[in-house]
Scaffold this motif. Structure first.
Motif, PDB file in Angstrom:
ATOM      1  N   TYR A  65       0.838  -1.195   0.000  1.00  0.00           N
ATOM      2  CA  TYR A  65       0.000   0.000   0.000  1.00  0.00           C
ATOM      3  C   TYR A  65       0.874   1.246   0.000  1.00  0.00           C
ATOM      4  CZ  TYR A  65      -3.890  -2.956   1.692  1.00  0.00           C
ATOM      5  OH  TYR A  65      -4.860  -3.910   1.857  1.00  0.00           O
ATOM      6  N   THR A  66       0.379   2.284  -0.650  1.00  0.00           N
ATOM      7  CA  THR A  66       1.021   3.587  -0.535  1.00  0.00           C
ATOM      8  C   THR A  66       0.664   4.149   0.840  1.00  0.00           C
ATOM      9  OG1 THR A  66      -0.887   4.801  -1.398  1.00  0.00           O
ATOM     10  CG2 THR A  66       0.738   4.006  -3.025  1.00  0.00           C
ATOM     11  N   GLU A  67       1.327   5.213   1.245  1.00  0.00           N
ATOM     12  CA  GLU A  67       0.985   5.858   2.522  1.00  0.00           C
ATOM     13  C   GLU A  67      -0.464   6.318   2.526  1.00  0.00           C
ATOM     14  OE1 GLU A  67       2.612   6.231   5.453  1.00  0.00           O
ATOM     15  OE2 GLU A  67       4.090   4.873   4.582  1.00  0.00           O
ATOM     16  N   GLU A  68      -0.922   6.847   1.379  1.00  0.00           N
ATOM     17  CA  GLU A  68      -2.304   7.325   1.282  1.00  0.00           C
ATOM     18  C   GLU A  68      -3.284   6.169   1.409  1.00  0.00           C
ATOM     19  OE1 GLU A  68       0.089   8.042  -1.040  1.00  0.00           O
ATOM     20  OE2 GLU A  68       0.483  10.111  -0.426  1.00  0.00           O
ATOM     21  N   GLN A  69      -2.986   5.043   0.765  1.00  0.00           N
ATOM     22  CA  GLN A  69      -3.865   3.876   0.858  1.00  0.00           C
ATOM     23  C   GLN A  69      -3.904   3.344   2.287  1.00  0.00           C
ATOM     24  OE1 GLN A  69      -1.862   1.606  -2.195  1.00  0.00           O
ATOM     25  NE2 GLN A  69      -3.555   1.904  -3.644  1.00  0.00           N
ATOM     26  N   ALA A  70      -2.761   3.245   2.926  1.00  0.00           N
ATOM     27  CA  ALA A  70      -2.709   2.755   4.309  1.00  0.00           C
ATOM     28  C   ALA A  70      -3.487   3.689   5.241  1.00  0.00           C
ATOM     29  CB  ALA A  70      -1.259   2.624   4.771  1.00  0.00           C
ATOM     30  N   ALA A  71      -3.378   4.998   5.026  1.00  0.00           N
ATOM     31  CA  ALA A  71      -4.107   5.961   5.848  1.00  0.00           C
ATOM     32  C   ALA A  71      -5.613   5.824   5.627  1.00  0.00           C
ATOM     33  CB  ALA A  71      -3.653   7.387   5.536  1.00  0.00           C
ATOM     34  N   GLU A  72      -6.025   5.604   4.386  1.00  0.00           N
ATOM     35  CA  GLU A  72      -7.448   5.443   4.095  1.00  0.00           C
ATOM     36  C   GLU A  72      -7.994   4.161   4.724  1.00  0.00           C
ATOM     37  OE1 GLU A  72     -11.095   6.756   2.198  1.00  0.00           O
ATOM     38  OE2 GLU A  72      -9.350   7.659   3.121  1.00  0.00           O
ATOM     39  N   VAL A  73      -7.235   3.079   4.690  1.00  0.00           N
ATOM     40  CA  VAL A  73      -7.654   1.828   5.330  1.00  0.00           C
ATOM     41  C   VAL A  73      -7.810   2.047   6.832  1.00  0.00           C
ATOM     42  CG1 VAL A  73      -6.886  -0.509   5.940  1.00  0.00           C
ATOM     43  CG2 VAL A  73      -6.768   0.265   3.562  1.00  0.00           C
ATOM     44  N   ARG A  74      -6.853   2.739   7.460  1.00  0.00           N
ATOM     45  CA  ARG A  74      -6.948   3.031   8.902  1.00  0.00           C
ATOM     46  C   ARG A  74      -8.181   3.880   9.201  1.00  0.00           C
ATOM     47  NH1 ARG A  74      -1.439   3.479   8.266  1.00  0.00           N
ATOM     48  NH2 ARG A  74      -1.531   5.739   8.113  1.00  0.00           N
ATOM     49  N   ARG A  75      -8.465   4.855   8.342  1.00  0.00           N
ATOM     50  CA  ARG A  75      -9.637   5.716   8.538  1.00  0.00           C
ATOM     51  C   ARG A  75     -10.915   4.887   8.491  1.00  0.00           C
ATOM     52  NH1 ARG A  75     -13.675   7.883   6.240  1.00  0.00           N
ATOM     53  NH2 ARG A  75     -13.250   7.106   4.167  1.00  0.00           N
ATOM     54  N   PHE A  76     -11.025   4.009   7.484  1.00  0.00           N
ATOM     55  CA  PHE A  76     -12.195   3.133   7.385  1.00  0.00           C
ATOM     56  C   PHE A  76     -12.299   2.244   8.626  1.00  0.00           C
ATOM     57  CE2 PHE A  76     -12.499   3.652   2.650  1.00  0.00           C
ATOM     58  CZ  PHE A  76     -13.853   3.905   2.591  1.00  0.00           C
ATOM     59  N   GLN A  77     -11.197   1.632   9.035  1.00  0.00           N
ATOM     60  CA  GLN A  77     -11.230   0.729  10.184  1.00  0.00           C
ATOM     61  C   GLN A  77     -11.612   1.458  11.466  1.00  0.00           C
ATOM     62  OE1 GLN A  77      -7.327  -1.015   9.803  1.00  0.00           O
ATOM     63  NE2 GLN A  77      -8.091  -2.670   8.501  1.00  0.00           N
TER      64      GLN A  77
END
Length: 120
Positions: A65-77
């Motif tokens: 994951y890119t940093e942006e993708q990882a941040a978005e996954v954390r936001r969803f979780q």
């Protein structure tokens, strides 16, 4: 609902929280389907041919994951945890007999669906 099943008068804030949980989960699943198969960079692989089949399982290399993708996954979780806690800890559940709580929870999961015979 089967005959003789209890009906439940869910408070609107609980119905709203359940609907938001459902929508957030669906949106998260759609987003997750666009992501690489591994959060971390991983080499791909190819499995052995399956017995009595020409199917051979495989995965391409995953860039992670890119940093942006990882941040978005954390936001969803984080949002899914918050909404789940809001539904599970709602004071409404204290008013439901212990023997009816599973039925009530199942009914709440479908409370946003139109009743049979209703126009959609």
């Amino acid at each position: 609902m089967p005959k003789n099943s209890p009906t439940f008068d869910f408070p609107q804030d609980l119905r709203d929280a359940q609907a938001a949980l459902h929508q957030t989960w669906n949106t998260y699943e759609q987003y997750a389907a666009t992501l690489p198969w591994s959060a971390e960079p991983m080499p791909g692989w190819e499995g052995d041919k399956q017995l009595h089949s020409s199917y051979r399982s495989h995965k391409e290399d995953s860039p992670g994951y890119t940093e942006e993708q990882a941040a978005e996954v954390r936001r969803f979780q984080d949002e899914l945890r918050r909404l789940s806690a809001e539904v599970v800890a709602h004071l409404f559940w204290d008013s439901v007999d212990a023997g009816d709580r599973v039925a009530a929870r199942m009914a709440l999961k479908h409370a946003h669906e139109p009743a049979k015979g209703e126009a959609v």
